[in-house]
Design a protein around this motif. Structure first.
Motif, PDB file in Angstrom:
ATOM      1  N   ASP A 227      46.304 -54.528  74.204  1.00 50.60           N
ATOM      2  CA  ASP A 227      45.955 -54.453  75.620  1.00 50.60           C
ATOM      3  C   ASP A 227      46.815 -53.440  76.372  1.00 50.60           C
ATOM      4  OD1 ASP A 227      48.227 -55.981  75.234  1.00 50.60           O
ATOM      5  OD2 ASP A 227      47.842 -57.290  76.944  1.00 50.60           O
ATOM      6  N   ILE A 228      47.860 -52.930  75.713  1.00 50.63           N
ATOM      7  CA  ILE A 228      48.776 -51.980  76.352  1.00 50.63           C
ATOM      8  C   ILE A 228      49.072 -50.834  75.385  1.00 50.63           C
ATOM      9  CG2 ILE A 228      51.196 -51.679  77.058  1.00 50.63           C
ATOM     10  CD1 ILE A 228      51.079 -54.364  78.397  1.00 50.63           C
ATOM     11  N   ILE A 229      49.192 -49.653  75.936  1.00 54.51           N
ATOM     12  CA  ILE A 229      49.698 -48.491  75.212  1.00 54.51           C
ATOM     13  C   ILE A 229      50.893 -47.942  75.975  1.00 54.51           C
ATOM     14  CG2 ILE A 229      49.238 -46.020  74.837  1.00 54.51           C
ATOM     15  CD1 ILE A 229      46.562 -46.722  73.685  1.00 54.51           C
ATOM     16  N   VAL A 230      51.957 -47.619  75.263  1.00 65.42           N
ATOM     17  CA  VAL A 230      53.072 -46.890  75.872  1.00 65.42           C
ATOM     18  C   VAL A 230      53.031 -45.460  75.351  1.00 65.42           C
ATOM     19  CG1 VAL A 230      54.535 -48.907  76.188  1.00 65.42           C
ATOM     20  CG2 VAL A 230      54.695 -47.607  74.063  1.00 65.42           C
ATOM     21  N   SER A 231      53.400 -44.514  76.208  1.00 64.97           N
ATOM     22  CA  SER A 231      53.359 -43.104  75.807  1.00 64.97           C
ATOM     23  C   SER A 231      54.578 -42.376  76.327  1.00 64.97           C
ATOM     24  CB  SER A 231      52.079 -42.438  76.332  1.00 64.97           C
ATOM     25  OG  SER A 231      52.034 -42.454  77.743  1.00 64.97           O
ATOM     26  N   ARG A 239      55.226 -43.989  80.102  1.00 71.23           N
ATOM     27  CA  ARG A 239      54.155 -44.631  80.871  1.00 71.23           C
ATOM     28  C   ARG A 239      53.579 -45.806  80.091  1.00 71.23           C
ATOM     29  NH1 ARG A 239      51.593 -42.151  85.340  1.00 71.23           N
ATOM     30  NH2 ARG A 239      52.660 -40.250  86.014  1.00 71.23           N
ATOM     31  N   ILE A 240      53.236 -46.859  80.835  1.00 65.95           N
ATOM     32  CA  ILE A 240      52.605 -48.055  80.263  1.00 65.95           C
ATOM     33  C   ILE A 240      51.189 -48.126  80.811  1.00 65.95           C
ATOM     34  CG2 ILE A 240      52.706 -50.564  80.050  1.00 65.95           C
ATOM     35  CD1 ILE A 240      55.854 -48.770  81.017  1.00 65.95           C
ATOM     36  N   TRP A 241      50.208 -48.179  79.904  1.00 68.15           N
ATOM     37  CA  TRP A 241      48.798 -48.088  80.280  1.00 68.15           C
ATOM     38  C   TRP A 241      48.047 -49.368  79.953  1.00 68.15           C
ATOM     39  CZ3 TRP A 241      47.626 -43.276  82.372  1.00 68.15           C
ATOM     40  CH2 TRP A 241      48.480 -42.215  82.047  1.00 68.15           C
ATOM     41  N   ASN A 242      47.074 -49.705  80.808  1.00 63.38           N
ATOM     42  CA  ASN A 242      46.100 -50.740  80.508  1.00 63.38           C
ATOM     43  C   ASN A 242      44.981 -50.086  79.706  1.00 63.38           C
ATOM     44  OD1 ASN A 242      43.663 -52.371  80.761  1.00 63.38           O
ATOM     45  ND2 ASN A 242      44.760 -53.567  82.287  1.00 63.38           N
ATOM     46  N   THR A 243      44.719 -50.588  78.498  1.00 65.79           N
ATOM     47  CA  THR A 243      43.763 -49.920  77.620  1.00 65.79           C
ATOM     48  C   THR A 243      42.310 -50.185  77.990  1.00 65.79           C
ATOM     49  OG1 THR A 243      43.867 -51.779  76.047  1.00 65.79           O
ATOM     50  CG2 THR A 243      45.368 -49.942  75.688  1.00 65.79           C
ATOM     51  N   GLU A 244      42.047 -51.191  78.833  1.00 65.72           N
ATOM     52  CA  GLU A 244      40.676 -51.482  79.220  1.00 65.72           C
ATOM     53  C   GLU A 244      40.158 -50.493  80.262  1.00 65.72           C
ATOM     54  OE1 GLU A 244      38.163 -53.548  78.311  1.00 65.72           O
ATOM     55  OE2 GLU A 244      39.446 -53.882  76.563  1.00 65.72           O
ATOM     56  N   ASP A 245      40.954 -50.258  81.301  1.00 65.03           N
ATOM     57  CA  ASP A 245      40.469 -49.403  82.382  1.00 65.03           C
ATOM     58  C   ASP A 245      41.246 -48.087  82.507  1.00 65.03           C
ATOM     59  OD1 ASP A 245      42.897 -50.228  83.430  1.00 65.03           O
ATOM     60  OD2 ASP A 245      42.021 -51.550  84.939  1.00 65.03           O
ATOM     61  N   GLY A 246      42.247 -47.878  81.648  1.00 65.04           N
ATOM     62  CA  GLY A 246      42.987 -46.636  81.680  1.00 65.04           C
ATOM     63  C   GLY A 246      43.991 -46.530  82.811  1.00 65.04           C
ATOM     64  N   ARG A 247      44.268 -47.630  83.475  1.00 72.25           N
ATOM     65  CA  ARG A 247      45.184 -47.612  84.618  1.00 72.25           C
ATOM     66  C   ARG A 247      46.635 -47.566  84.137  1.00 72.25           C
ATOM     67  NH1 ARG A 247      47.159 -52.211  86.974  1.00 72.25           N
ATOM     68  NH2 ARG A 247      45.630 -53.363  85.716  1.00 72.25           N
ATOM     69  N   CYS A 248      47.457 -46.763  84.810  1.00 78.02           N
ATOM     70  CA  CYS A 248      48.887 -46.715  84.514  1.00 78.02           C
ATOM     71  C   CYS A 248      49.566 -47.888  85.217  1.00 78.02           C
ATOM     72  CB  CYS A 248      49.497 -45.390  84.961  1.00 78.02           C
ATOM     73  SG  CYS A 248      51.260 -45.249  84.590  1.00 78.02           S
ATOM     74  N   ILE A 249      50.107 -48.818  84.453  1.00 79.71           N
ATOM     75  CA  ILE A 249      50.721 -50.024  84.993  1.00 79.71           C
ATOM     76  C   ILE A 249      52.123 -49.735  85.523  1.00 79.71           C
ATOM     77  CG2 ILE A 249      51.451 -52.372  84.445  1.00 79.71           C
ATOM     78  CD1 ILE A 249      49.400 -52.333  82.150  1.00 79.71           C
ATOM     79  N   ARG A 250      52.862 -48.928  84.796  1.00 82.01           N
ATOM     80  CA  ARG A 250      54.237 -48.630  85.201  1.00 82.01           C
ATOM     81  C   ARG A 250      54.666 -47.310  84.572  1.00 82.01           C
ATOM     82  NH1 ARG A 250      56.337 -53.195  84.453  1.00 82.01           N
ATOM     83  NH2 ARG A 250      56.795 -53.756  86.614  1.00 82.01           N
ATOM     84  N   GLU A 251      55.547 -46.617  85.261  1.00 84.17           N
ATOM     85  CA  GLU A 251      56.168 -45.429  84.693  1.00 84.17           C
ATOM     86  C   GLU A 251      57.683 -45.555  84.801  1.00 84.17           C
ATOM     87  OE1 GLU A 251      55.945 -42.279  88.382  1.00 84.17           O
ATOM     88  OE2 GLU A 251      54.183 -42.444  87.068  1.00 84.17           O
TER      89      GLU A 251
END
Length: 482
Positions: A227-231, A239-251
């Motif tokens: 459910d999360i990708i970090v990049s 950056r921490i991303w929500n994989t469903e909607d592509g929203r950046c949760i936190r940087e």
């Protein structure tokens, strides 16, 4: 697909950059169609001599039309002669009195998880004849479950299932299938974005594009639940991303404002991510708070390029651009890192990829580390104790001198004689090696990329293999149907 048709496709792919240079989508469409036609022709059963003649004529015509390709230098001739290779020199960090005090407590912990297992494995391994299996009570049952297919038959990937080109003309340094998933994968690009792609329901498509980084994206990792990708990026941001909607949760900005080069989740606690930067530092970050973990930092001898935990999450290996691999003991309760060992693989060579595995196959269960190190070899190390000490077991020749090439263990435990690893290469090919075979270790070779293959990834059941290259092309390979 027969080997000659693979070579034909490889020739077409290498000349593909010359076709309509201002319309990259056409080039991708062309190579897809060529792959389809070659697969159909391969089923017609033409004589091998006729196929080889076609390959020669095709190469000559393309050379006349676009000019000859510059010859790739031999990877045997271009080995790193200037660097002093010490493939199994380990350094202990006990010279520091503070380190000794810290390590005294650790030695009260059981060392059996790696040391006992490794000693038992080595005892059996050294007594068996070359190429044979470690005898176990389940060896015959394993082979029966495999259906008597050989390793080469099992990893006969050839047909192109799909080609993604959304990052064309920008290198794709990393790609990875989601955990325990057949059809979901992601990749990052030097164009500053990431893509999450789905292969089912057909047709394959880009599910969502992750935008927000201000520089090339260097690495990413899926959380255990996907459910999360970090990049990480050269812009210095995690950056921490929500994989469903592509929203950046936190940087999270690097405290040293340096380029971030690699990242990985702590396998037992996905609230913690380890990040490596260009100023030689390693840092544990709590992604729930966006803060550094106290005691969770250390310094290497060079830019931190690669990271890998063992399966329990107790040992972390980190590789740098000076040719060293460091092992760290990870405190599960506090997130603290304690430096344990150092291996100098080849001074001055970049450690581009590290993959850890607690077993290789069902009959050969050595805890192992797979390493790409810009020495024109793929290296396989045995983990000999619970401090991450490494001992070279095997090496395999590939063309790898400068690019950030990655490799992987096959995800499923092998029921066959032998065990397989897969790697990219600077000669635009994907190689499958049997790590238990002493001679002729190449099991399969995939051709079709137009540039150096930088990363490879299996889906969870090994029915699909993804590979990415320096031109931005991502190819999904399908296992041959028997």
């Amino acid at each position: 697909m027969a080997a000659v048709w693979q070579q034909v496709l490889a020739v077409d792919a290498r000349y593909n950059a010359y076709r309509t240079p201002t319309f990259p989508q056409f080039r991708t469409q062309y190579i897809r169609r060529r792959s389809q036609l070659l697969r159909e022709n391969a089923k017609c059963g033409f004589e091998p001599g006729l196929r080889r003649q076609y390959l020669r004529l095709r190469s000559q015509l393309l050379a006349l039309r676009y000019g000859p390709l510059s010859e790739q230098s031999s990877f045997r001739a271009s080995s790193v002669r200037s660097s002093r290779t010490t493939l199994d020199r380990m350094e202990d960090f006990e010279e520091d009195p503070r380190a000794q005090g810290a390590r005294g407590h650790r030695r009260s912990v059981s060392r059996g998880s790696y040391q006992l297992q490794a000693q038992m494995n080595r005892a059996v391994y050294d007594e068996r004849p070359p190429g044979s299996l470690v005898p176990t009570s389940v060896a015959e049952a394993s082979r029966a479950m495999a259906g008597d297919t050989t390793l080469s038959e099992n990893y006969a990937f050839a047909g192109m299932h799909h080609i993604f080109d959304q990052h064309v003309d920008s290198a794709v340094p990393r790609l990875q299938f989601a955990n325990d998933d057949k059809h979901l994968l992601a990749c990052c690009s030097l164009d500053g974005t990431l893509s999450i792609m789905t292969l089912s329901p057909p047709p394959p498509s880009v599910k969502v594009t992750l935008k927000g980084h201000g520089g090339p994206v260097t690495d990413f990792a899926w959380s255990l639940s996907n459910d999360i990708i970090v990049s990480t990026s050269l812009d210095g941001m995690l950056r921490i991303w929500n994989t469903e909607d592509g929203r950046c949760i936190r940087e999270v900005r690097d405290p040293e404002s340096s380029e971030l080069l690699c990242c990985t989740f702590q396998p037992m606690n996905n609230n913690l991510t380890v990040v490596g930067n260009s100023k030689h530092h390693l840092q544990v970050v709590n992604i729930s708070t966006g803060k550094k973990v106290k005691g969770g930092s250390s310094k290497l001898t060079g830019r931190v390029l690669s990271l890998s935990f063992d399966a329990p999450g107790r040992i972390l290996w980190a590789g740098d651009d000076r040719g060293s691999i460091f092992s760290f003991l990870f405190d599960m309760a506090t997130g603290k890192l304690t430096k344990a060992k150092r291996l100098v693989v080849s001074e001055g060579s970049s450690i581009c990829s590290i993959s850890a595995r607690s077993w290789i196959s069902r009959e050969a269960r050595d805890p192992s580390l797979l390493v790409n190190a810009c020495v024109n070899k793929l290296l396989l190390y045995r983990v000999v104790d619970n401090e991450g000490t490494l001992q070279l077991k095997r090496s395999f020749p590939i063309q790898h001198g400068s690019q950030h090439v990655h490799s992987i263990f096959c995800p499923l435990m092998s029921f066959r004689q032998g065990a397989c690893v897969v790697t990219g290469s600077e000669d635009a090919c994907v190689y499958f090696f049997d790590v238990e075979r002493n001679t002729k270790a190449i099991v399969n070779k995939l051709q079709g990329h137009g540039g150096p293959v930088l990363d490879v990834s299996f889906n969870c059941d090994e029915s699909l293999l993804a590979s990415a290259d320096s031109t931005g092309m991502v190819i999904i390979w399908r296992r041959e149907q028997k």
